[in-house]
Design a protein around this motif. Structure first.
Motif, PDB file in Angstrom:
ATOM      1  N   VAL A   1      56.176  -7.912  69.741  1.00  0.00           N
ATOM      2  CA  VAL A   1      55.768  -6.659  69.091  1.00  0.00           C
ATOM      3  C   VAL A   1      56.881  -5.628  69.206  1.00  0.00           C
ATOM      4  O   VAL A   1      57.241  -4.969  68.230  1.00  0.00           O
ATOM      5  CB  VAL A   1      54.445  -6.135  69.696  1.00  0.00           C
ATOM      6  CG1 VAL A   1      54.184  -4.705  69.293  1.00  0.00           C
ATOM      7  CG2 VAL A   1      53.288  -7.031  69.282  1.00  0.00           C
TER       8      VAL A   1
ATOM      9  N   LEU B   1      50.816  -9.366  64.315  1.00  0.00           N
ATOM     10  CA  LEU B   1      51.285 -10.529  65.061  1.00  0.00           C
ATOM     11  C   LEU B   1      50.140 -11.503  65.304  1.00  0.00           C
ATOM     12  O   LEU B   1      50.290 -12.708  65.105  1.00  0.00           O
ATOM     13  CB  LEU B   1      51.924 -10.112  66.385  1.00  0.00           C
ATOM     14  CG  LEU B   1      52.431 -11.265  67.249  1.00  0.00           C
ATOM     15  CD1 LEU B   1      53.536 -12.043  66.537  1.00  0.00           C
ATOM     16  CD2 LEU B   1      52.921 -10.747  68.590  1.00  0.00           C
ATOM     17  N   ASP B   2      48.988 -10.985  65.714  1.00  0.00           N
ATOM     18  CA  ASP B   2      47.825 -11.844  65.946  1.00  0.00           C
ATOM     19  C   ASP B   2      47.420 -12.587  64.678  1.00  0.00           C
ATOM     20  O   ASP B   2      47.076 -13.768  64.716  1.00  0.00           O
ATOM     21  CB  ASP B   2      46.638 -11.026  66.466  1.00  0.00           C
ATOM     22  CG  ASP B   2      46.863 -10.509  67.874  1.00  0.00           C
ATOM     23  OD1 ASP B   2      47.727 -11.059  68.587  1.00  0.00           O
ATOM     24  OD2 ASP B   2      46.175  -9.550  68.255  1.00  0.00           O
TER      25      ASP B   2
ATOM     26  N   PRO C   1      50.353  -5.105  66.880  1.00  0.00           N
ATOM     27  CA  PRO C   1      49.722  -6.265  67.538  1.00  0.00           C
ATOM     28  C   PRO C   1      48.783  -7.032  66.607  1.00  0.00           C
ATOM     29  O   PRO C   1      48.734  -8.258  66.658  1.00  0.00           O
ATOM     30  CB  PRO C   1      48.964  -5.633  68.703  1.00  0.00           C
ATOM     31  CG  PRO C   1      49.704  -4.377  69.001  1.00  0.00           C
ATOM     32  CD  PRO C   1      50.183  -3.884  67.659  1.00  0.00           C
TER      33      PRO C   1
ATOM     34  N   TYR D   1      56.576 -17.392  69.603  1.00  0.00           N
ATOM     35  CA  TYR D   1      55.391 -17.257  70.464  1.00  0.00           C
ATOM     36  C   TYR D   1      55.107 -18.572  71.177  1.00  0.00           C
ATOM     37  O   TYR D   1      54.787 -18.582  72.360  1.00  0.00           O
ATOM     38  CB  TYR D   1      54.192 -16.816  69.626  1.00  0.00           C
ATOM     39  CG  TYR D   1      52.926 -16.622  70.418  1.00  0.00           C
ATOM     40  CD1 TYR D   1      52.773 -15.513  71.242  1.00  0.00           C
ATOM     41  CD2 TYR D   1      51.889 -17.531  70.342  1.00  0.00           C
ATOM     42  CE1 TYR D   1      51.617 -15.315  71.980  1.00  0.00           C
ATOM     43  CE2 TYR D   1      50.729 -17.345  71.070  1.00  0.00           C
ATOM     44  CZ  TYR D   1      50.590 -16.247  71.885  1.00  0.00           C
ATOM     45  OH  TYR D   1      49.448 -16.061  72.614  1.00  0.00           O
TER      46      TYR D   1
ATOM     47  N   THR E   1      56.307 -13.514  74.986  1.00  0.00           N
ATOM     48  CA  THR E   1      54.992 -12.875  75.072  1.00  0.00           C
ATOM     49  C   THR E   1      54.727 -12.037  73.825  1.00  0.00           C
ATOM     50  O   THR E   1      55.652 -11.655  73.097  1.00  0.00           O
ATOM     51  CB  THR E   1      54.894 -11.965  76.305  1.00  0.00           C
ATOM     52  OG1 THR E   1      55.814 -10.878  76.139  1.00  0.00           O
ATOM     53  CG2 THR E   1      55.190 -12.728  77.586  1.00  0.00           C
ATOM     54  N   ARG E   2      53.438 -11.756  73.615  1.00  0.00           N
ATOM     55  CA  ARG E   2      53.049 -10.921  72.479  1.00  0.00           C
ATOM     56  C   ARG E   2      53.746  -9.570  72.538  1.00  0.00           C
ATOM     57  O   ARG E   2      54.281  -9.089  71.548  1.00  0.00           O
ATOM     58  CB  ARG E   2      51.534 -10.696  72.472  1.00  0.00           C
ATOM     59  CG  ARG E   2      50.729 -11.847  71.947  1.00  0.00           C
ATOM     60  CD  ARG E   2      49.220 -11.550  71.980  1.00  0.00           C
ATOM     61  NE  ARG E   2      48.870 -10.525  71.009  1.00  0.00           N
ATOM     62  CZ  ARG E   2      48.411  -9.307  71.311  1.00  0.00           C
ATOM     63  NH1 ARG E   2      48.242  -8.948  72.567  1.00  0.00           N
ATOM     64  NH2 ARG E   2      48.128  -8.437  70.376  1.00  0.00           N
ATOM     65  N   SER E   3      53.744  -8.966  73.713  1.00  0.00           N
ATOM     66  CA  SER E   3      54.321  -7.632  73.837  1.00  0.00           C
ATOM     67  C   SER E   3      55.828  -7.645  73.571  1.00  0.00           C
ATOM     68  O   SER E   3      56.364  -6.711  72.968  1.00  0.00           O
ATOM     69  CB  SER E   3      54.026  -7.033  75.221  1.00  0.00           C
ATOM     70  OG  SER E   3      54.490  -7.883  76.242  1.00  0.00           O
TER      71      SER E   3
ATOM     72  N   ILE F   1      49.957 -15.368  64.037  1.00  0.00           N
ATOM     73  CA  ILE F   1      49.756 -16.463  64.996  1.00  0.00           C
ATOM     74  C   ILE F   1      48.554 -17.304  64.575  1.00  0.00           C
ATOM     75  O   ILE F   1      48.606 -18.532  64.572  1.00  0.00           O
ATOM     76  CB  ILE F   1      49.588 -15.923  66.427  1.00  0.00           C
ATOM     77  CG1 ILE F   1      50.918 -15.354  66.933  1.00  0.00           C
ATOM     78  CG2 ILE F   1      49.084 -17.018  67.367  1.00  0.00           C
ATOM     79  CD1 ILE F   1      50.806 -14.576  68.226  1.00  0.00           C
TER      80      ILE F   1
END
Length: 78
Positions: free
Chosen positions: A13, A23-24, A20, A3, A8-10, A27
């Protein structure tokens, strides 16, 4: 961390089949403590609760030992 290297997050994922929210959470944990380990990311209250549970377990064990010692001493004095 991927990251931080620009993914990107997407992308992450989809690539790693994550939710999501997971992952958040990872992070946030990594940016807060630099670790993904649960024990490194516990709140103050959680750490206190773990310490109290450990102490309670120790005290219960000591109490059991003292009960057994009392029974042994009572038998010896008869």
């Amino acid at each position: 961390m991927l990251y931080q290297q620009g993914k990107t997050r997407s992308e992450l994922v989809l690539q790693y089949e994550l939710t999501p929210s997971a992952l958040d959470r990872w992070i946030k944990q990594y940016s807060t403590t630099g670790s993904f380990k649960t024990k490194d990311n516990l709140s103050t209250e959680d750490n206190e609760l773990l310490a109290l549970r450990k102490e309670n377990k120790r005290l219960l064990m000591e109490n059991d030992i003292l009960k057994q010692a009392t029974l042994i001493m009572a038998r010896k004095s008869q």
